[in-house]
Design a protein around this motif. Sequence first.
Motif, PDB file in Angstrom:
ATOM      1  N   ASN A 139      -2.406 -13.051  -3.630  1.00  0.00           N
ATOM      2  CA  ASN A 139      -1.335 -12.928  -2.646  1.00  0.00           C
ATOM      3  C   ASN A 139      -1.940 -13.037  -1.258  1.00  0.00           C
ATOM      4  N   ALA A 140      -1.695 -14.183  -0.602  1.00  0.00           N
ATOM      5  CA  ALA A 140      -2.212 -14.386   0.752  1.00  0.00           C
ATOM      6  C   ALA A 140      -1.150 -13.932   1.725  1.00  0.00           C
ATOM      7  N   THR A 141      -1.471 -12.867   2.465  1.00  0.00           N
ATOM      8  CA  THR A 141      -0.474 -12.247   3.315  1.00  0.00           C
ATOM      9  C   THR A 141      -1.036 -12.065   4.722  1.00  0.00           C
ATOM     10  N   SER A 142      -0.311 -11.322   5.573  1.00  0.00           N
ATOM     11  CA  SER A 142      -0.762 -11.226   6.966  1.00  0.00           C
ATOM     12  C   SER A 142      -1.641  -9.999   7.222  1.00  0.00           C
ATOM     13  N   VAL A 143      -1.921  -9.223   6.187  1.00  0.00           N
ATOM     14  CA  VAL A 143      -2.898  -8.124   6.315  1.00  0.00           C
ATOM     15  C   VAL A 143      -3.976  -8.299   5.247  1.00  0.00           C
ATOM     16  N   ASP A 144      -5.137  -7.687   5.488  1.00  0.00           N
ATOM     17  CA  ASP A 144      -6.255  -7.941   4.571  1.00  0.00           C
ATOM     18  C   ASP A 144      -6.301  -6.944   3.419  1.00  0.00           C
ATOM     19  N   GLY A 145      -5.147  -6.707   2.800  1.00  0.00           N
ATOM     20  CA  GLY A 145      -5.124  -5.848   1.620  1.00  0.00           C
ATOM     21  C   GLY A 145      -4.034  -4.800   1.718  1.00  0.00           C
ATOM     22  N   ALA A 146      -4.000  -3.955   0.684  1.00  0.00           N
ATOM     23  CA  ALA A 146      -3.045  -2.838   0.680  1.00  0.00           C
ATOM     24  C   ALA A 146      -3.675  -1.676   1.446  1.00  0.00           C
ATOM     25  N   SER A 170       3.841   2.444  -7.723  1.00  0.00           N
ATOM     26  CA  SER A 170       4.354   3.614  -6.999  1.00  0.00           C
ATOM     27  C   SER A 170       4.254   3.396  -5.486  1.00  0.00           C
ATOM     28  N   LEU A 171       3.267   2.599  -5.020  1.00  0.00           N
ATOM     29  CA  LEU A 171       3.168   2.302  -3.581  1.00  0.00           C
ATOM     30  C   LEU A 171       4.376   1.510  -3.080  1.00  0.00           C
ATOM     31  N   VAL A 172       4.831   0.547  -3.892  1.00  0.00           N
ATOM     32  CA  VAL A 172       5.908  -0.343  -3.417  1.00  0.00           C
ATOM     33  C   VAL A 172       7.301   0.112  -3.857  1.00  0.00           C
ATOM     34  N   SER A 173       7.368   1.131  -4.725  1.00  0.00           N
ATOM     35  CA  SER A 173       8.698   1.517  -5.218  1.00  0.00           C
ATOM     36  C   SER A 173       9.496   2.158  -4.083  1.00  0.00           C
ATOM     37  N   GLY A 174      10.796   1.896  -4.123  1.00  0.00           N
ATOM     38  CA  GLY A 174      11.642   2.461  -3.070  1.00  0.00           C
ATOM     39  C   GLY A 174      11.740   1.558  -1.863  1.00  0.00           C
ATOM     40  N   THR A 175      10.907   0.481  -1.818  1.00  0.00           N
ATOM     41  CA  THR A 175      11.054  -0.451  -0.692  1.00  0.00           C
ATOM     42  C   THR A 175      12.153  -1.438  -1.041  1.00  0.00           C
ATOM     43  N   PRO A 181      11.680  -7.918   3.701  1.00  0.00           N
ATOM     44  CA  PRO A 181      10.891  -6.698   3.851  1.00  0.00           C
ATOM     45  C   PRO A 181       9.401  -7.029   3.980  1.00  0.00           C
ATOM     46  N   ASN A 182       8.721  -6.298   4.863  1.00  0.00           N
ATOM     47  CA  ASN A 182       7.316  -6.623   5.107  1.00  0.00           C
ATOM     48  C   ASN A 182       6.414  -5.671   4.331  1.00  0.00           C
ATOM     49  N   ILE A 183       6.286  -5.892   3.012  1.00  0.00           N
ATOM     50  CA  ILE A 183       5.472  -5.015   2.185  1.00  0.00           C
ATOM     51  C   ILE A 183       4.383  -5.831   1.527  1.00  0.00           C
ATOM     52  N   VAL A 184       3.394  -5.137   0.975  1.00  0.00           N
ATOM     53  CA  VAL A 184       2.199  -5.826   0.517  1.00  0.00           C
ATOM     54  C   VAL A 184       2.463  -6.721  -0.701  1.00  0.00           C
ATOM     55  N   PHE A 185       3.347  -6.302  -1.585  1.00  0.00           N
ATOM     56  CA  PHE A 185       3.771  -7.134  -2.719  1.00  0.00           C
ATOM     57  C   PHE A 185       5.091  -6.557  -3.191  1.00  0.00           C
ATOM     58  N   SER A 190       5.505  -6.718  -8.648  1.00  0.00           N
ATOM     59  CA  SER A 190       4.540  -5.686  -9.069  1.00  0.00           C
ATOM     60  C   SER A 190       4.768  -5.306 -10.531  1.00  0.00           C
ATOM     61  N   ASP A 191       6.034  -5.172 -10.918  1.00  0.00           N
ATOM     62  CA  ASP A 191       6.353  -4.862 -12.325  1.00  0.00           C
ATOM     63  C   ASP A 191       5.884  -5.993 -13.248  1.00  0.00           C
ATOM     64  N   VAL A 192       6.069  -7.227 -12.788  1.00  0.00           N
ATOM     65  CA  VAL A 192       5.693  -8.366 -13.643  1.00  0.00           C
ATOM     66  C   VAL A 192       4.176  -8.424 -13.828  1.00  0.00           C
ATOM     67  N   VAL A 193       3.396  -8.256 -12.751  1.00  0.00           N
ATOM     68  CA  VAL A 193       1.929  -8.310 -12.937  1.00  0.00           C
ATOM     69  C   VAL A 193       1.456  -7.178 -13.841  1.00  0.00           C
TER      70      VAL A 193
END
Length: 226
Positions: A139-146, A170-175, A181-185, A190-193
């Motif tokens: 996942n190439a995004t605008s920040v260098d990681g979670a 659990s990090l991304v749940s509720g987003t 939305p600007n979240i890491v994944f 996340s569920d699929v991976v």
Amino acid sequence: MEPVVLSLGGSVLITDDDDVAYIKELASVLVQVSSKRKLLIVTGGGRIARHYIRSARALGAPESLLDEMGIAVTRLNARLLSVALGERSANVPPNDYDEALAASQSHDIVVMGGVSPGITTDAVSAMLAERAHAPLLVNATSVDGAYTADPKIDPTAKRIPKMSYDELVSLVSGTPSGAGPNIVFDPVGSDVVRRAGIILAIVDGRDIANLRSALLSEEFRGTVVK
Ligand code: UTP
């Protein structure tokens, strides 16, 4: 050749910060990588998609139409990257996973956008990786990681070099999973991976050398989820 899927955020591809130079350099590295790995790329919509979504929403469009407009922009971004990749990739982005898998038989690199309303291209990339039996999704995004918090807002936020699938979920749940939305994944991806056991590497997409390392399963700076 082993397939690898790249989720390329729209905010990485289109920033107005010398996009043409970036896309040229990115394309040349992707072509190099494609001699070692079959590349399946999903491009996001970024701020251009958000512009259309915001404007059409203000004009009263229903949410499903906003999704269709977002998908159109992700496909436009796919075409832009395909131009830079030349004959290594097909000119017209596949409309769905079956078409993407078929195109990968005849091309080293396949570039597609979104496929169906109600999801984002993170989810598309995860489902494409599952369908292609790709062991790795970058996942190439605008920040260098979670991070432990949003590093653009909280200066004490720390990068998380490694995490488990459960920690990601659990990090991304509720987003929110809707437009922009600007979240890491995203939560669906996340569920699929997690269910497919696909290694997820999260990297800064503007650091092309580091992105190359991640695509080739070499050491890189970012976050690994497995
Ligand atoms: P993105 O995947 O680009 O969403 O799709 P994003 O979260 O804004 O990601 P970045 O900023 O590019 O990294 C843009 C919009 O297109 C619609 C959704 O509305 C999404 O928010 N879309 C995209 C779909 O409805 N289905 C898809 O398969 C893909």
